[in-house]
Enzyme design. Structure first.
Site, PDB file in Angstrom:
ATOM      1  N   ASP A 383       0.914  -1.091  -0.028  1.00 14.78           N
ATOM      2  CA  ASP A 383      -0.118   0.195   0.305  1.00 14.78           C
ATOM      3  C   ASP A 383       0.943   1.286  -0.107  1.00 14.78           C
ATOM      4  O   ASP A 383       2.004   1.235   0.561  1.00 14.78           O
ATOM      5  CB  ASP A 383      -0.839   0.034   1.274  1.00 14.78           C
ATOM      6  CG  ASP A 383      -1.896   0.857   1.380  1.00 14.78           C
ATOM      7  OD1 ASP A 383      -2.213   1.439   0.383  1.00 14.78           O
ATOM      8  OD2 ASP A 383      -2.776   0.709   2.216  1.00 14.78           O
ATOM      9  N   ARG A 459     -12.392   1.866   8.061  1.00 19.16           N
ATOM     10  CA  ARG A 459     -10.968   2.244   7.796  1.00 19.16           C
ATOM     11  C   ARG A 459     -11.246   3.546   6.721  1.00 19.16           C
ATOM     12  O   ARG A 459     -10.557   3.307   5.700  1.00 19.16           O
ATOM     13  CB  ARG A 459     -10.151   1.081   6.971  1.00 19.16           C
ATOM     14  CG  ARG A 459      -8.686   0.948   7.205  1.00 19.16           C
ATOM     15  CD  ARG A 459      -8.279   0.192   6.105  1.00 19.16           C
ATOM     16  NE  ARG A 459      -6.638   0.184   6.639  1.00 19.16           N
ATOM     17  CZ  ARG A 459      -5.838  -0.104   5.687  1.00 19.16           C
ATOM     18  NH1 ARG A 459      -6.233  -0.426   4.496  1.00 19.16           N
ATOM     19  NH2 ARG A 459      -4.451  -0.117   6.262  1.00 19.16           N
ATOM     20  N   ASP A 494      -6.262  -6.462  -2.499  1.00 20.29           N
ATOM     21  CA  ASP A 494      -6.660  -6.495  -1.086  1.00 20.29           C
ATOM     22  C   ASP A 494      -8.363  -6.230  -1.041  1.00 20.29           C
ATOM     23  O   ASP A 494      -8.666  -5.457  -2.008  1.00 20.29           O
ATOM     24  CB  ASP A 494      -5.891  -5.400  -0.231  1.00 20.29           C
ATOM     25  CG  ASP A 494      -5.913  -5.795   1.206  1.00 20.29           C
ATOM     26  OD1 ASP A 494      -6.796  -6.479   1.725  1.00 20.29           O
ATOM     27  OD2 ASP A 494      -4.868  -5.199   1.902  1.00 20.29           O
ATOM     28  N   MET A 495      -8.913  -5.961   0.100  1.00 17.50           N
ATOM     29  CA  MET A 495     -10.481  -5.801   0.253  1.00 17.50           C
ATOM     30  C   MET A 495     -10.508  -5.651   1.745  1.00 17.50           C
ATOM     31  O   MET A 495     -10.641  -6.685   2.378  1.00 17.50           O
ATOM     32  CB  MET A 495     -11.097  -6.813  -0.346  1.00 17.50           C
ATOM     33  CG  MET A 495     -12.434  -6.582  -0.561  1.00 17.50           C
ATOM     34  SD  MET A 495     -13.442  -7.232   0.619  1.00 17.50           S
ATOM     35  CE  MET A 495     -15.201  -7.005   0.102  1.00 17.50           C
ATOM     36  N   CYS A 542      -6.298 -11.204  -0.924  1.00 24.04           N
ATOM     37  CA  CYS A 542      -6.177 -10.422   0.414  1.00 24.04           C
ATOM     38  C   CYS A 542      -7.575  -9.945   0.865  1.00 24.04           C
ATOM     39  O   CYS A 542      -7.785  -9.144  -0.027  1.00 24.04           O
ATOM     40  CB  CYS A 542      -4.909  -9.796   0.615  1.00 24.04           C
ATOM     41  SG  CYS A 542      -4.781  -8.968   1.980  1.00 24.04           S
ATOM     42  N   ASP A 564      -3.637 -11.039   8.780  1.00 22.39           N
ATOM     43  CA  ASP A 564      -2.857  -9.983   9.092  1.00 22.39           C
ATOM     44  C   ASP A 564      -1.855 -10.208  10.461  1.00 22.39           C
ATOM     45  O   ASP A 564      -1.355  -9.399  10.948  1.00 22.39           O
ATOM     46  CB  ASP A 564      -3.455  -8.719   9.395  1.00 22.39           C
ATOM     47  CG  ASP A 564      -3.800  -7.940   8.013  1.00 22.39           C
ATOM     48  OD1 ASP A 564      -3.346  -8.504   6.942  1.00 22.39           O
ATOM     49  OD2 ASP A 564      -4.684  -7.170   8.135  1.00 22.39           O
TER      50      ASP A 564
HETATM   51  C1  DGJ Z   1      -4.438  -5.301   4.830  1.00 23.54           C
HETATM   52  C2  DGJ Z   1      -3.621  -6.419   4.479  1.00 23.54           C
HETATM   53  O1  DGJ Z   1      -3.923  -7.592   5.007  1.00 23.54           O
HETATM   54  C3  DGJ Z   1      -2.090  -6.027   4.868  1.00 23.54           C
HETATM   55  O2  DGJ Z   1      -1.159  -7.092   4.547  1.00 23.54           O
HETATM   56  C4  DGJ Z   1      -1.722  -4.665   4.052  1.00 23.54           C
HETATM   57  O3  DGJ Z   1      -1.581  -4.973   2.842  1.00 23.54           O
HETATM   58  C5  DGJ Z   1      -2.636  -3.601   4.214  1.00 23.54           C
HETATM   59  N1  DGJ Z   1      -4.018  -4.031   4.124  1.00 23.54           N
HETATM   60  C6  DGJ Z   1      -2.314  -2.298   3.626  1.00 23.54           C
HETATM   61  O4  DGJ Z   1      -3.276  -1.380   3.830  1.00 23.54           O
END
Ligand code: DGJ
Length: 750
Positions: A383, A459, A494-495, A542, A564
């Site tokens: 990110d 978020r 990601d999400m 992810c 995470d």
């Molecule tokens: C959530 C992911 O699970 C993390 O590994 C990372 O990529 C963050 N988002 C980045 O915002």
């Protein structure tokens, strides 16, 4: 890899030894030997006069049949059978009382909600006039070598359901889903659309295993008795979810890792799903799964149809371990992109925990140099590289490179990474938008919303309504542009939030709830199109950790971000749960810095060995590593490359569970049986207690194996041992103190 076992006729061979006996016995022995083989080689047998189908795999059989009324019933699910003659016809029961009608006693294969049926139906509909009665009867069927389609129809109306079965004979699995078709002249509304109902053999005393959790604590394994009533595991959140994973296992209450009957399955869907486990008052145990009925409504105009998600299931006679190995084998052969031809996962570096949003060309290059020296093969920038993304408050949606951080675009970094011998990967979160973004300022109507109602931020972000085709096309173009402009090997997709206010105001009210399904279909569509156009591209699924782990997304991605939570001791349990349903190859696992979550510090070697049980990644701040850390990490990466084929594509044996005691042990055996690796971890030694010998599994008792300890923690002096000894006595390891760990490699020499 899973061993395929045909039934062994050893009882015959042991009992009849005289020549006289042999003469009498040989013809029947031959029949016994040949009949099962020919029956098994036929994945689907059909007895037309009795309307019975028998679906066969190496590990299981599944039988269904039609009774005199036309009702399709489940007749058998369990260990392999070889002839339809043994199977009792589908029957029509008598009412037990006016409170217990016969319909409730029958194991209907795909029950519509109609008549006096009050268990969990597979299909519930409403006609335009409010009539909701649906009784499905057999109409016709089509059979291919491994596929069967059974067409059912309402007893009055042209509402048709096709039940699709695919048999995976070698993998020991069956896949089911249904197509619901409105062939009437008026619209209908589908209120519940399930993929399948599965029946255990009649009885009680069953036990359910399932995976639950939350963010940073995913895939925790639970086991509980099944009693009368219903247990539901589900997602209502829009994605697969951290709270439950769409997997179940049912046993008779007495199964263990390597023994006992286990019926198990996994639903392939990345949106709202639901699996109900129900014991009726009539000793029926039914598992029904498909689209979640929560806030669900799906209208079908005349001629339209709806496909339900695919539901994979199997039966294992030898415990939870075998059940997992069957699922892993299916995933490796038939589910993951490229199947058996897919490469093993490379060692990855990801900058997130080191830099968070503070990424720039120089900083990433410095990390890339250090990562390359360790032997990393895939460098992923996380990110922070786009839009005004300096914190999580802004930028999502603006998928163009941040010029302050990367004044010359991404190419200088990518070329540098490639020159260092690594592929380049990039983090994206395409389904989301920050209100502070150019995209949201231009298209505030693109997020899911109920007009005039609050838009709940999580978020600091909102969910784009991917169900809309313009949003779908925008996201596709943004990603296509990135993949076309840059040499990107890998997207970390990601999400980071769940849905809220799932409104789709542009659609008619009766159509709006289709969002739950259409969103997921469009997600698949985007990935499918991207992958078709960019065959070089790989994807990691992810969702704030393990929020999108399921078999349908696995058809489109190479890896899952497991959690995470990268704290190694916590990971042992997360990984144990993950491994129930998913193979090690798909379990992305990073080594990160300490102290980590829980404030815990574990040794670097322990962290590596935990992560090497999946697809190894490093997510630490390499700038802070000492020479000693770097040396150890380099050795561990080298070791990983030696064993990863065995770990990622071999057969997993969970020897000691982190839920049970202070020692955890897992063993992986390579597909060809020539290599194996044992990982062992000790949480905290007390009273100077030694670790008892750990019995291995999956070896050839007659084989001889050379032992290679990575660190001299093997107690035995013998350098070679037989499979018989290793499995029956085991290996004794010197694990002392807190967070001790070791690995032993086994190479078959005879
Ligand atoms: C959530 C992911 O699970 C993390 O590994 C990372 O990529 C963050 N988002 C980045 O915002």
């Amino acid at each position: 890899m899973t061993t395929i076992k045909l039934p062994q006729p050893h009882c015959f061979l042991h009992t009849f030894v005289t020549i006289e006996n042999m003469r009498r016995v040989i013809p029947s022995l031959l029949l016994f030997l040949l009949a099962p083989i020919s029956a098994y080689s036929q994945a689907i047998q059909y007895a037309p006069e009795r309307k019975i189908w028998l679906l066969n795999t190496t590990h299981s059989s599944y039988a269904i049949g039609v009774n005199s009324e036309g009702q399709l019933q489940n007749l058998y699910w369990g260990g392999p059978l070889w002839r339809t003659d043994d199977i009792t016809n589908a029957a029509q029961y008598r009412d037990l009382s006016s409170f217990d009608p016969h319909q409730m006693l029958e194991n209907e294969e795909y029950p519509g909600w109609g008549g006096p049926r009050f268990y969990q139906p597979a299909l519930k509909i409403m006609r335009a006039n409010g009539d909701r009665d649906l009784v499905l009867h057999y109409r016709s069927h089509r059979m291919g070598q491994n596929d069967l389609e059974i067409v059912m129809k309402d007893i009055r109306d042209d509402i048709e359901v096709t039940l699709h079965y695919r048999v995976y004979p070698e993998e020991g699995m069956i896949r089911r889903y249904s197509t619901i078709q409105n062939k009437t002249k008026a619209p209908i509304t589908v209120e519940s659309a399930q993929s399948a109902t599965w029946y255990m053999p009649p009885g009680d005393g069953y036990r359910l295993s399932y995976l639950s959790g939350r963010w940073a604590a995913e895939t925790q394994l639970n086991r509980e008795p099944i009693h009368e009533g219903m247990k539901i595991i589900e997602s209502r959140l829009g994605h697969t979810g951290h709270n439950f994973n769409p997997w179940f296992a049912v046993d008779r209450g007495d199964a263990a890792e390597e023994h006992g009957s286990v019926w198990f399955g996994a639903l392939a869907w990345s949106g709202n799903w639901r699996i109900s486990v129900e014991q009726t008052p009539y000793q029926q145990v039914r598992v029904t799964g498909g689209l979640n009925t929560f806030d669900f409504s799906y209208s079908l105009k005349p001629g339209e149809s709806l496909d339900t998600p695919e539901f994979y299931a199997g039966y294992a006679a030898n415990g939870f371990g075998e059940a997992s190995r069957l699922l892993h084998h299916l995933e490796l052969m038939d589910i993951e992109p490229h199947g058996a031809k897919a490469r093993v996962r490379p060692v990855l570096y990801n900058s997130w925990e080191a830099t968070e949003f503070n990424v720039n060309e120089q900083g990433q290059k410095a990390l890339a140099e250090k990562a390359a020296k360790l032997g990393v093969e895939l460098f992923v920038m996380d990110d922070g590289w786009f839009g005004k993304r300096n914190t999580d408050r802004a930028g999502l949606g603006d998928w163009f490179v941040n010029k302050e951080k990367f004044p010359n675009g991404l190419n200088p970094l990518i070329e540098y990474v490639n020159k260092l011998g690594m592929d380049f990967g990039l983090w994206v979160e395409p389904e989301m938008v920050n209100p502070d973004s150019d995209l949201y300022r231009a298209h505030p109507d693109w997020v899911m919303n109920f007009p005039g109602r609050p838009r709940s931020e999580l978020r600091n972000q909102l969910v784009l309504n991917l169900a809309r085709s313009d949003v779908r096309d925008y996201i596709y173009s943004a990603l296509d542009k990135l993949a076309s402009d840059y040499k990107i090997k890998y997207f970390k997709w990601d999400m980071n939030r769940i849905f809220s206010e799932p409104g789709w105001p542009e659609e008619a009210p009766a159509e709006q709830r289709k969002l739950w399904v259409q969103y997921v279909r469009n997600l698949y569509d985007i990935i499918d199109r991207l992958r078709a156009k960019h065959p070089y591209l790989e994807i990691e699924s992810c969702s704030g950790g393990g929020g999108r782990i399921d078999l349908e997304i696995l058809k489109r991605v190479e890896e899952f971000w497991t959690s995470d939570n990268t704290e190694a001791f916590d990971r042992l349990r997360i990984q144990e749960g993950f491994s129930q349903a998913y193979a090690a190859k798909f379990m992305s696992a990073w080594v990160t810095d300490v102290p980590n979550m829980n404030g815990r510090s574990t040794p670097l070697k322990y962290r590596f060995l935990v992560a090497m049980q999946g697809a190894l990644g490093i997510g630490a701040n390499l700038n802070k590593w000492t020479d000693e850390d770097t040396k150890l990490a380099t050795d561990m990466v080298t070791l990983d490359k030696r064993i990863r084929n065995t770990v990622q594509e071999g057969s997993l044996y969970r020897l000691l569970s982190p839920r049970m005691g202070d020692v955890t042990a897992n063993e992986y055996v390579s597909q060809d049986g020539k290599e194996a690796v044992l990982f062992a971890f000790r949480h905290s030694q007390q009273y100077m207690t030694q670790v008892p010998p750990i019995g291995l599994q999956g070896l050839d008792p007659r084989g001889v194996y050379k032992l290679e300890s990575i660190d001299g923690k093997l107690v035995s002096q013998q350098s070679e041992m037989s499979g018989a000894y290793l499995m029956q006595y085991g290996l004794q390891l010197k694990l002392t103190g807190d967070y001790d760990s070791t690995a032993v490699l086994l190479h078959r020499v005879q």
